[in-house]
Design an enzyme around this catalytic site. Structure first.
Site, PDB file in Angstrom:
ATOM      1  N   ARG A  97      60.546   6.112 -29.438  1.00  0.00           N
ATOM      2  CA  ARG A  97      60.362   4.850 -28.877  1.00  0.00           C
ATOM      3  C   ARG A  97      61.716   4.086 -28.595  1.00  0.00           C
ATOM      4  O   ARG A  97      62.793   4.805 -29.034  1.00  0.00           O
ATOM      5  CB  ARG A  97      59.739   3.899 -30.123  1.00  0.00           C
ATOM      6  CG  ARG A  97      60.200   3.904 -31.375  1.00  0.00           C
ATOM      7  CD  ARG A  97      59.352   3.228 -32.469  1.00  0.00           C
ATOM      8  NE  ARG A  97      59.589   3.591 -33.685  1.00  0.00           N
ATOM      9  CZ  ARG A  97      58.875   3.265 -34.781  1.00  0.00           C
ATOM     10  NH1 ARG A  97      57.939   2.433 -34.623  1.00  0.00           N
ATOM     11  NH2 ARG A  97      59.445   3.808 -36.128  1.00  0.00           N
ATOM     12  N   ARG A 153      46.896   3.369 -40.790  1.00  0.00           N
ATOM     13  CA  ARG A 153      48.018   2.158 -40.742  1.00  0.00           C
ATOM     14  C   ARG A 153      47.761   1.088 -39.636  1.00  0.00           C
ATOM     15  O   ARG A 153      48.016   0.150 -39.412  1.00  0.00           O
ATOM     16  CB  ARG A 153      49.521   2.953 -40.793  1.00  0.00           C
ATOM     17  CG  ARG A 153      49.871   3.489 -42.198  1.00  0.00           C
ATOM     18  CD  ARG A 153      51.273   4.052 -41.971  1.00  0.00           C
ATOM     19  NE  ARG A 153      52.235   3.386 -41.258  1.00  0.00           N
ATOM     20  CZ  ARG A 153      52.920   2.532 -42.133  1.00  0.00           C
ATOM     21  NH1 ARG A 153      52.924   2.436 -43.607  1.00  0.00           N
ATOM     22  NH2 ARG A 153      54.102   1.753 -41.983  1.00  0.00           N
ATOM     23  N   ARG A 193      60.951  13.495 -42.748  1.00  0.00           N
ATOM     24  CA  ARG A 193      61.304  13.225 -41.152  1.00  0.00           C
ATOM     25  C   ARG A 193      62.736  12.373 -41.528  1.00  0.00           C
ATOM     26  O   ARG A 193      62.764  11.259 -42.101  1.00  0.00           O
ATOM     27  CB  ARG A 193      60.123  12.691 -40.686  1.00  0.00           C
ATOM     28  CG  ARG A 193      58.870  13.482 -40.558  1.00  0.00           C
ATOM     29  CD  ARG A 193      59.167  14.968 -40.032  1.00  0.00           C
ATOM     30  NE  ARG A 193      59.267  14.769 -38.461  1.00  0.00           N
ATOM     31  CZ  ARG A 193      59.886  15.406 -37.716  1.00  0.00           C
ATOM     32  NH1 ARG A 193      60.198  16.711 -38.076  1.00  0.00           N
ATOM     33  NH2 ARG A 193      59.824  15.519 -36.273  1.00  0.00           N
ATOM     34  N   TYR A 221      55.327   6.854 -48.758  1.00  0.00           N
ATOM     35  CA  TYR A 221      55.454   5.889 -47.552  1.00  0.00           C
ATOM     36  C   TYR A 221      55.034   4.439 -47.649  1.00  0.00           C
ATOM     37  O   TYR A 221      54.124   3.694 -47.200  1.00  0.00           O
ATOM     38  CB  TYR A 221      54.497   6.434 -46.560  1.00  0.00           C
ATOM     39  CG  TYR A 221      54.762   6.205 -45.284  1.00  0.00           C
ATOM     40  CD1 TYR A 221      55.484   5.383 -44.635  1.00  0.00           C
ATOM     41  CD2 TYR A 221      53.699   6.787 -43.920  1.00  0.00           C
ATOM     42  CE1 TYR A 221      55.640   4.947 -43.260  1.00  0.00           C
ATOM     43  CE2 TYR A 221      53.949   6.571 -42.791  1.00  0.00           C
ATOM     44  CZ  TYR A 221      54.769   5.710 -42.265  1.00  0.00           C
ATOM     45  OH  TYR A 221      54.887   5.561 -40.926  1.00  0.00           O
ATOM     46  N   ARG A 248      40.886  -3.050 -33.069  1.00  0.00           N
ATOM     47  CA  ARG A 248      40.296  -4.246 -33.073  1.00  0.00           C
ATOM     48  C   ARG A 248      39.288  -4.406 -31.646  1.00  0.00           C
ATOM     49  O   ARG A 248      39.868  -4.010 -30.558  1.00  0.00           O
ATOM     50  CB  ARG A 248      41.224  -5.424 -33.027  1.00  0.00           C
ATOM     51  CG  ARG A 248      42.041  -5.272 -34.224  1.00  0.00           C
ATOM     52  CD  ARG A 248      42.610  -6.719 -34.278  1.00  0.00           C
ATOM     53  NE  ARG A 248      43.719  -6.891 -35.478  1.00  0.00           N
ATOM     54  CZ  ARG A 248      44.946  -6.578 -35.107  1.00  0.00           C
ATOM     55  NH1 ARG A 248      45.445  -6.731 -33.986  1.00  0.00           N
ATOM     56  NH2 ARG A 248      45.974  -6.708 -36.299  1.00  0.00           N
ATOM     57  N   GLU A 286      65.011   6.445 -30.087  1.00  0.00           N
ATOM     58  CA  GLU A 286      64.842   6.880 -31.434  1.00  0.00           C
ATOM     59  C   GLU A 286      64.134   8.253 -31.616  1.00  0.00           C
ATOM     60  O   GLU A 286      63.287   8.391 -30.802  1.00  0.00           O
ATOM     61  CB  GLU A 286      63.717   5.936 -32.240  1.00  0.00           C
ATOM     62  CG  GLU A 286      63.415   6.358 -33.762  1.00  0.00           C
ATOM     63  CD  GLU A 286      62.543   5.382 -34.503  1.00  0.00           C
ATOM     64  OE1 GLU A 286      62.436   4.082 -34.209  1.00  0.00           O
ATOM     65  OE2 GLU A 286      61.583   5.810 -35.315  1.00  0.00           O
ATOM     66  N   ASP A 337      55.777   0.533 -47.499  1.00  0.00           N
ATOM     67  CA  ASP A 337      56.187  -0.631 -46.554  1.00  0.00           C
ATOM     68  C   ASP A 337      57.316  -1.461 -47.243  1.00  0.00           C
ATOM     69  O   ASP A 337      56.984  -1.558 -48.689  1.00  0.00           O
ATOM     70  CB  ASP A 337      55.175  -1.529 -45.977  1.00  0.00           C
ATOM     71  CG  ASP A 337      54.252  -0.745 -44.751  1.00  0.00           C
ATOM     72  OD1 ASP A 337      54.940   0.015 -44.149  1.00  0.00           O
ATOM     73  OD2 ASP A 337      53.244  -0.827 -44.819  1.00  0.00           O
TER      74      ASP A 337
HETATM   75  N1  UDP Z   1      51.188   6.189 -33.741  1.00  0.00           N
HETATM   76  C1  UDP Z   1      50.798   6.705 -32.586  1.00  0.00           C
HETATM   77  N2  UDP Z   1      51.118   6.126 -31.467  1.00  0.00           N
HETATM   78  C2  UDP Z   1      51.769   4.873 -31.325  1.00  0.00           C
HETATM   79  C3  UDP Z   1      52.258   4.462 -32.588  1.00  0.00           C
HETATM   80  C4  UDP Z   1      51.597   5.083 -33.722  1.00  0.00           C
HETATM   81  O1  UDP Z   1      49.922   7.678 -32.699  1.00  0.00           O
HETATM   82  O2  UDP Z   1      52.197   4.496 -30.410  1.00  0.00           O
HETATM   83  C5  UDP Z   1      50.655   6.761 -35.252  1.00  0.00           C
HETATM   84  C6  UDP Z   1      51.707   7.963 -35.670  1.00  0.00           C
HETATM   85  O3  UDP Z   1      50.713   8.927 -36.130  1.00  0.00           O
HETATM   86  C7  UDP Z   1      52.487   7.052 -36.559  1.00  0.00           C
HETATM   87  C8  UDP Z   1      51.346   6.375 -37.316  1.00  0.00           C
HETATM   88  O4  UDP Z   1      50.439   5.896 -36.177  1.00  0.00           O
HETATM   89  O5  UDP Z   1      52.855   8.042 -37.511  1.00  0.00           O
HETATM   90  C9  UDP Z   1      51.741   5.249 -37.782  1.00  0.00           C
HETATM   91  O6  UDP Z   1      52.832   4.353 -36.990  1.00  0.00           O
HETATM   92  P1  UDP Z   1      53.492   3.142 -37.449  1.00  0.00           P
HETATM   93  O7  UDP Z   1      54.042   2.455 -36.332  1.00  0.00           O
HETATM   94  O8  UDP Z   1      53.184   2.169 -38.617  1.00  0.00           O
HETATM   95  O9  UDP Z   1      54.870   4.149 -38.175  1.00  0.00           O
HETATM   96  P2  UDP Z   1      56.289   3.500 -38.612  1.00  0.00           P
HETATM   97  O10 UDP Z   1      56.500   2.129 -37.807  1.00  0.00           O
HETATM   98  O11 UDP Z   1      56.329   3.342 -40.005  1.00  0.00           O
HETATM   99  O12 UDP Z   1      57.246   4.640 -38.128  1.00  0.00           O
END
Ligand code: UDP
Length: 379
Positions: free
Chosen positions: A278, A170, A247, A352, A174, A304, A354
């Site tokens: 976060r 996901r 989760r 999952y 870059r 969170e 979006d």
């Molecule tokens: N992820 C990570 N570090 C970060 C942000 C995301 O390892 O700082 C990984 C983590 O495994 C997460 C996945 O990337 O489950 C997808 O993150 P995303 O932000 O897309 O998840 P969401 O916003 O849906 O919680």
């Protein structure tokens, strides 16, 4: 007798309700919560639209979905650029040239690519079989250790080598200086909040909140010819085949008497020790201003915390590993036998999704319903 009973007033339910109503159907929407909008629900606190069930940033590559949502809200130009905080070291996300420069001191894309390749080779991964191997293949061991490992284990409550590789795909990687977290053509936050957007989708449609479909299923089933159910698929079948794992997320929200706490909408705490994953500072989704463009004197933050779902908690993320995938397939086979019921959305399809994918799926479902007598199981 309604044509459709829609269980759940989140995005899937609201879009189906709008489309079917506009096609001349008689629709009733119910939700067990006291409000509409599902997990995209926002509430105004100190002039700030607070994302009560976690940050939602609308992004899509689907022009038809983007133009669809414009009917219900004006979107601002917010671009998600989270910051990763690893024990006080700050890194840009998603993984890009700023991240690589901060991590290794490399300056050019070639140098960054070389460094990643070197680390991948050293790890000896040919084909990534799980999230850990996928992450190391994509960005190397250093970034995996500092920015992925701890965060992912906190978020999913499982070690990275027991999680599917697709989760990490996901995130873009870059070799440019682009801090946009999403590879999306269109992105923004609805001005005035998601609740107002969903209320507009539902305008003129009968909605009852605070009613639990599963508690009185027979009564509700008798109200409509067809049912669109967006709750958890295992709960629908009374967990008869076992419980699907989710989760859950818990938020500790605080109002602070200062205008700026962290200078960004999202800061990820990527070490394993910090208990939260976060912190969201909600005002930055709308640039720190109210709808009149006035600077807001206070701020609202949410820490969170991720946890394993247990009955009574809100399910957020389906755990799409092999075991749960198999169980879902078994429920899906049961669902196919429920002739008048359509299962849709993140919980109904255990997917999952979006927000834009949910809207696209709901539009497809409603289109099928409008043109055929058959249902759309397996959407
Ligand atoms: N992820 C990570 N570090 C970060 C942000 C995301 O390892 O700082 C990984 C983590 O495994 C997460 C996945 O990337 O489950 C997808 O993150 P995303 O932000 O897309 O998840 P969401 O916003 O849906 O919680």
């Amino acid at each position: 007798m309604y044509d459709y009973l829609i269980v759940g007033a989140g995005l899937y339910g609201a879009v189906c309700a709008r489309e079917l109503t506009d096609a001349g159907k008689n629709v009733l929407v119910i939700d067990k919560r006291s409000h509409v909008a599902g997990n995209v629900y926002t509430e105004k606190v100190e002039g700030i639209n607070v994302h009560i069930y976690g940050a939602h940033i609308f992004h899509t590559n689907l022009p038809e979905v983007w133009s669809y949502v414009q009917r219900f809200a004006t979107f601002n130009r917010f671009t998600n650029s989270p910051v990763a905080n690893y024990k006080g070291e700050l890194y840009s996300l998603p993984f890009n040239m700023y991240t690589f420069n901060r991590m290794w001191g490399v300056v050019t894309p070639d140098e960054a690519a070389e460094k990643i390749e070197e680390q991948r080779k050293a790890a000896g991964i040919t084909e990534a079989k799980n999230l850990e191997e996928q992450a190391i293949s994509l960005v190397g061991t250093d970034i995996y250790e500092k920015l992925i490992k701890g965060y992912t284990q906190k978020q999913w409550g499982r070690p990275c080598d027991q999680l599917p590789a697709f989760i990490i795909k996901r995130l873009p990687v870059r070799l440019t200086f682009d801090n946009n977290y999403f590879n999306a053509l269109f992105q923004g936050i609805p001005v005035g909040g998601y609740t107002a957007m969903v209320e507009k989708m539902l305008s003129g449609i009968e909605v009852q909140t605070g009613v639990d479909y599963l508690e009185d299923k027979e009564h509700w089933d008798a109200q409509a010819r067809r049912i669109i159910y967006t709750g958890p698929i295992d709960a629908y079948f009374n967990f008869s085949l076992g419980t699907l794992e989710y989760r859950s997320v818990r938020f500790e929200t605080e109002i602070l008497d200062k205008p700026n706490f962290q200078g960004n909408a999202a800061v990820n705490y990527t070490d394993a020790e910090t208990p939260w994953t976060r912190i969201i500072e909600h005002k930055w989704f709308e640039f720190g201003k109210d709808e009149q463009g006035k600077e807001l004197p206070k701020t609202v933050i949410s820490r969170e915390y991720s946890s394993e779902w247990k009955p009574g908690d809100e399910p957020y993320y389906p755990v799409n590993d092999e075991k749960n995938g198999k169980l879902y397939q078994a429920y899906h086979a049961l669902a196919a036998k429920e002739e008048k019921v359509i299962f849709g959305g993140r919980l109904g399809e255990y997917k999952y999704y979006d927000m834009d994918q949910v809207i696209a799926a709901a539009l497809t479902c409603a289109a099928k319903e409008k043109t055929s007598k058959e249902d759309c199981h397996g959407m």
